[in-house]
Design a protein around this motif. Sequence first.
Motif, PDB file in Angstrom:
ATOM      1  N   ALA B 153      14.182  22.742  -4.899  1.00  0.00           N
ATOM      2  CA  ALA B 153      14.178  21.932  -6.124  1.00  0.00           C
ATOM      3  C   ALA B 153      14.256  20.437  -5.864  1.00  0.00           C
ATOM      4  N   GLN B 154      13.664  19.981  -4.767  1.00  0.00           N
ATOM      5  CA  GLN B 154      13.547  18.535  -4.566  1.00  0.00           C
ATOM      6  C   GLN B 154      12.070  18.164  -4.522  1.00  0.00           C
ATOM      7  N   GLY B 155      11.759  17.013  -5.024  1.00  0.00           N
ATOM      8  CA  GLY B 155      10.348  16.590  -5.022  1.00  0.00           C
ATOM      9  C   GLY B 155       9.899  16.199  -3.640  1.00  0.00           C
ATOM     10  N   TYR B 156       9.314  17.133  -2.913  1.00  0.00           N
ATOM     11  CA  TYR B 156       8.924  16.795  -1.551  1.00  0.00           C
ATOM     12  C   TYR B 156       7.410  16.752  -1.341  1.00  0.00           C
ATOM     13  N   LEU B 157       6.627  17.014  -2.359  1.00  0.00           N
ATOM     14  CA  LEU B 157       5.181  16.942  -2.145  1.00  0.00           C
ATOM     15  C   LEU B 157       4.577  15.814  -2.962  1.00  0.00           C
ATOM     16  N   THR B 158       5.009  14.615  -2.670  1.00  0.00           N
ATOM     17  CA  THR B 158       4.506  13.468  -3.416  1.00  0.00           C
ATOM     18  C   THR B 158       3.225  12.949  -2.788  1.00  0.00           C
ATOM     19  N   PRO B 159       2.404  12.218  -3.542  1.00  0.00           N
ATOM     20  CA  PRO B 159       1.200  11.598  -2.969  1.00  0.00           C
ATOM     21  C   PRO B 159       1.568  10.649  -1.828  1.00  0.00           C
ATOM     22  N   GLN B 160       2.747   9.979  -1.976  1.00  0.00           N
ATOM     23  CA  GLN B 160       3.174   9.062  -0.920  1.00  0.00           C
ATOM     24  C   GLN B 160       3.343   9.800   0.403  1.00  0.00           C
ATOM     25  N   LEU B 161       3.900  11.016   0.321  1.00  0.00           N
ATOM     26  CA  LEU B 161       4.120  11.798   1.533  1.00  0.00           C
ATOM     27  C   LEU B 161       2.784  12.133   2.188  1.00  0.00           C
ATOM     28  N   PHE B 162       1.814  12.500   1.369  1.00  0.00           N
ATOM     29  CA  PHE B 162       0.491  12.784   1.913  1.00  0.00           C
ATOM     30  C   PHE B 162      -0.090  11.559   2.592  1.00  0.00           C
ATOM     31  N   PHE B 163       0.101  10.424   1.969  1.00  0.00           N
ATOM     32  CA  PHE B 163      -0.397   9.177   2.543  1.00  0.00           C
ATOM     33  C   PHE B 163       0.248   8.919   3.906  1.00  0.00           C
ATOM     34  N   SER B 164       1.572   9.165   3.991  1.00  0.00           N
ATOM     35  CA  SER B 164       2.276   8.984   5.265  1.00  0.00           C
ATOM     36  C   SER B 164       1.696   9.877   6.349  1.00  0.00           C
ATOM     37  N   HIS B 165       1.487  11.150   5.982  1.00  0.00           N
ATOM     38  CA  HIS B 165       0.916  12.089   6.950  1.00  0.00           C
ATOM     39  C   HIS B 165      -0.460  11.647   7.400  1.00  0.00           C
ATOM     40  N   PHE B 166      -1.271  11.255   6.413  1.00  0.00           N
ATOM     41  CA  PHE B 166      -2.619  10.815   6.735  1.00  0.00           C
ATOM     42  C   PHE B 166      -2.578   9.617   7.688  1.00  0.00           C
ATOM     43  N   GLN B 233       4.406   2.367  -3.747  1.00  0.00           N
ATOM     44  CA  GLN B 233       2.999   1.978  -3.732  1.00  0.00           C
ATOM     45  C   GLN B 233       2.419   2.077  -2.319  1.00  0.00           C
ATOM     46  N   PRO B 234       2.049   3.268  -1.930  1.00  0.00           N
ATOM     47  CA  PRO B 234       1.443   3.418  -0.598  1.00  0.00           C
ATOM     48  C   PRO B 234       0.156   2.625  -0.471  1.00  0.00           C
ATOM     49  N   GLY B 235      -0.487   2.325  -1.592  1.00  0.00           N
ATOM     50  CA  GLY B 235      -1.736   1.559  -1.560  1.00  0.00           C
ATOM     51  C   GLY B 235      -1.550   0.217  -0.882  1.00  0.00           C
ATOM     52  N   PHE B 236      -0.306  -0.274  -0.839  1.00  0.00           N
ATOM     53  CA  PHE B 236       0.009  -1.533  -0.168  1.00  0.00           C
ATOM     54  C   PHE B 236      -0.430  -1.483   1.299  1.00  0.00           C
ATOM     55  N   TYR B 237      -0.355  -0.265   1.903  1.00  0.00           N
ATOM     56  CA  TYR B 237      -0.680  -0.123   3.330  1.00  0.00           C
ATOM     57  C   TYR B 237      -2.128   0.265   3.585  1.00  0.00           C
ATOM     58  N   LEU B 238      -2.949   0.275   2.533  1.00  0.00           N
ATOM     59  CA  LEU B 238      -4.341   0.653   2.692  1.00  0.00           C
ATOM     60  C   LEU B 238      -5.075  -0.179   3.755  1.00  0.00           C
ATOM     61  N   PRO B 239      -4.813  -1.516   3.813  1.00  0.00           N
ATOM     62  CA  PRO B 239      -5.512  -2.296   4.858  1.00  0.00           C
ATOM     63  C   PRO B 239      -5.260  -1.752   6.264  1.00  0.00           C
ATOM     64  N   ALA B 240      -4.031  -1.336   6.542  1.00  0.00           N
ATOM     65  CA  ALA B 240      -3.713  -0.790   7.869  1.00  0.00           C
ATOM     66  C   ALA B 240      -4.540   0.462   8.133  1.00  0.00           C
ATOM     67  N   VAL B 241      -4.698   1.292   7.106  1.00  0.00           N
ATOM     68  CA  VAL B 241      -5.490   2.513   7.254  1.00  0.00           C
ATOM     69  C   VAL B 241      -6.939   2.167   7.599  1.00  0.00           C
ATOM     70  N   LEU B 242      -7.493   1.215   6.835  1.00  0.00           N
ATOM     71  CA  LEU B 242      -8.893   0.855   7.068  1.00  0.00           C
ATOM     72  C   LEU B 242      -9.087   0.258   8.457  1.00  0.00           C
ATOM     73  N   ILE B 243      -8.145  -0.629   8.844  1.00  0.00           N
ATOM     74  CA  ILE B 243      -8.265  -1.268  10.154  1.00  0.00           C
ATOM     75  C   ILE B 243      -8.120  -0.238  11.279  1.00  0.00           C
ATOM     76  N   THR B 244      -7.178   0.702  11.105  1.00  0.00           N
ATOM     77  CA  THR B 244      -6.986   1.727  12.132  1.00  0.00           C
ATOM     78  C   THR B 244      -8.238   2.583  12.277  1.00  0.00           C
ATOM     79  N   ALA B 245      -8.823   2.971  11.138  1.00  0.00           N
ATOM     80  CA  ALA B 245     -10.037   3.788  11.184  1.00  0.00           C
ATOM     81  C   ALA B 245     -11.160   3.022  11.882  1.00  0.00           C
ATOM     82  N   ALA B 246     -11.282   1.728  11.548  1.00  0.00           N
ATOM     83  CA  ALA B 246     -12.345   0.919  12.163  1.00  0.00           C
ATOM     84  C   ALA B 246     -12.108   0.780  13.666  1.00  0.00           C
ATOM     85  N   LEU B 247     -10.838   0.565  14.062  1.00  0.00           N
ATOM     86  CA  LEU B 247     -10.533   0.416  15.487  1.00  0.00           C
ATOM     87  C   LEU B 247     -10.787   1.708  16.249  1.00  0.00           C
TER      88      LEU B 247
END
Lengths: 315, 264
Positions: B153-166, B233-247
């Motif tokens: 009964a704890q909220g453990y499947l948040t979109p933020q968590l998915f973003f972290s895993h990704f 707001q995981p979207g704040f870290y989107l630039p890091a995701v894009l840069i990592t993918a590009a690298l």
Amino acid sequence: MTQKGVILLGILTIDDLTHSFGKKKVLQGLSLDVPERSVFGFLGQNGAGKTTTMKAVLGLLKPSGGGAISVCGEAVRYGEVTANRHIGYLPDVPEFYGYMRPQEYMALCGAVSGMDANRVKSRTEELLALVGLAGTTNERIRGFSRGMRQRLGIAQALLNEPRLLICDEPTSALDPAGRKEMLDTMLAVRSQTTVLFSTHILADVERVCDRVAMLHGGKTVFSGTLNEIRSRRAADGYSVAFTNDGERDYFLNAVATQLPDVRVTVDGGAIVLNFTDGRAGGARLIALFARLNLVPSLFEECVPTLETMFMEVIG
Amino acid sequence: MNGFAPFLKKEFTESKRTYRAAIMLIVMLFFGIIGPLAAKFLPQMLEMLMPDNISAEDMGVLNLFMRDPSALDAWAQYFNNMSQIGIMMIAIMFSGALASEAGKGTLIPLLARGLSRPAAVVAKFVCQASLWTLFYAAAAAVTWGLTSALFPAQGYLTPQLFFSHFGLWLFGIFVLALTLFMSAILKNVIMVLLSMVGSWFVMAVVTSVYPSSARYNPLTLSTSATNIAATNQPGFYLPAVLITAALAAASLLAAVFAFKKRAL
């Protein structure tokens, strides 16, 4: 080689191959022509550039100074492997994936070559039997001796029935028994393929080759059939011996006065006479024996061995 | 890309026979199991081990650590282990991919029979990335299962968590591609590992000198996975995701080109 508009090519031709490692010039305009159905010995000292030449033939190395190579009439280009389908290659110290079994390695090689899997299977059985590894199919390559690796290497090289088999010093690292097996294998496959092998072991060349080329100073210094090479230099010397010292001294005195152009070397019991005019000199020597009424206990033409020629070349 | 399929098969066989795949799977599953267990039971164990005559002042400090554990603590443990030991493990494991094949000469007979060099490099990457992806998913699934059992009964499947895993998974892919590139240009395993430590050091220094650059830094995806999962707001870290993918893509491409030029 153009002759009346027809391009005649050996199975492998190398023209003006030049390569340097940094400032060290290894190949300086090497040219070579390997005709089909020969066992071609590629001679040279360690570091003469034999492996470099072979890697260039396989397109694994880009000749820094240019040069043209063609295999079965197809030009070899660095990084391209189309000409390689005609070639089987045995590296000097073949390294395999130790965790594989021999037939798994053969299957990998066959698949990379684009061979049909069933064909690979039957060829693998044949070849492992040919090189004497038929009983090892359940062992991992990790436990193989050097000789066994070398034999697996040649089986691998023969897998796709290449028209040209290139072996880089196949016998240098082996013990006498392993060497004999390797040479026997090369003789066994000569009916199916042209063999080019590099070596510095002259006895091996004399045993299996019909043609040789010697690499020195980045160039081919001599090349041709073994007989051609021998006859080119043959009969410039004769070795004679006598049953007693009296006859010997009598002969030496006579030579000094009557054959002044001859270089005389005393080599143990035998006397070696070198003429500048080859066989004509031999005839004069026989005439001298007749005039002196002397019968030597030994009269022999000195055929230059590959070894004397090799030593002469490398100085 | 001649010879890609048989060489890829060889790569998988190699991972299996050299026990590389097994070690990876065991270590990563262990992280999956230990995270939730540690989060749940470590505070209780500490309590049991605590001396009786503890001062009120010390108790206050300890209570900070011993607040009621949550699902997020389980994920924090998981992210910690995976981003440190997990990432280090894959870098070490695959550091020799091209360097040792080139050094030993095992590729020569295959290249001589027509294997294309780009095919060899890409096959290695595909094999490594598949193992990482598969085992990462398995470890995350185990953590998820255990967490939901231990912290119901704890909220453990948040979109933020998915973003972290990704993000962490993508960072792993980037590490694999960079290791492959280093392995394509450097002579041996030791040099490859040193270059990886060097790359990590550069990214860490950049973050500490310019803290504001964290949202662009690939390393953030690894070191801040827990923060990202906790943020709104995981979207704040989107630039890091894009840069990592590009690298990662650039590293793979560079590995292919560098290995084409390598003298073997």
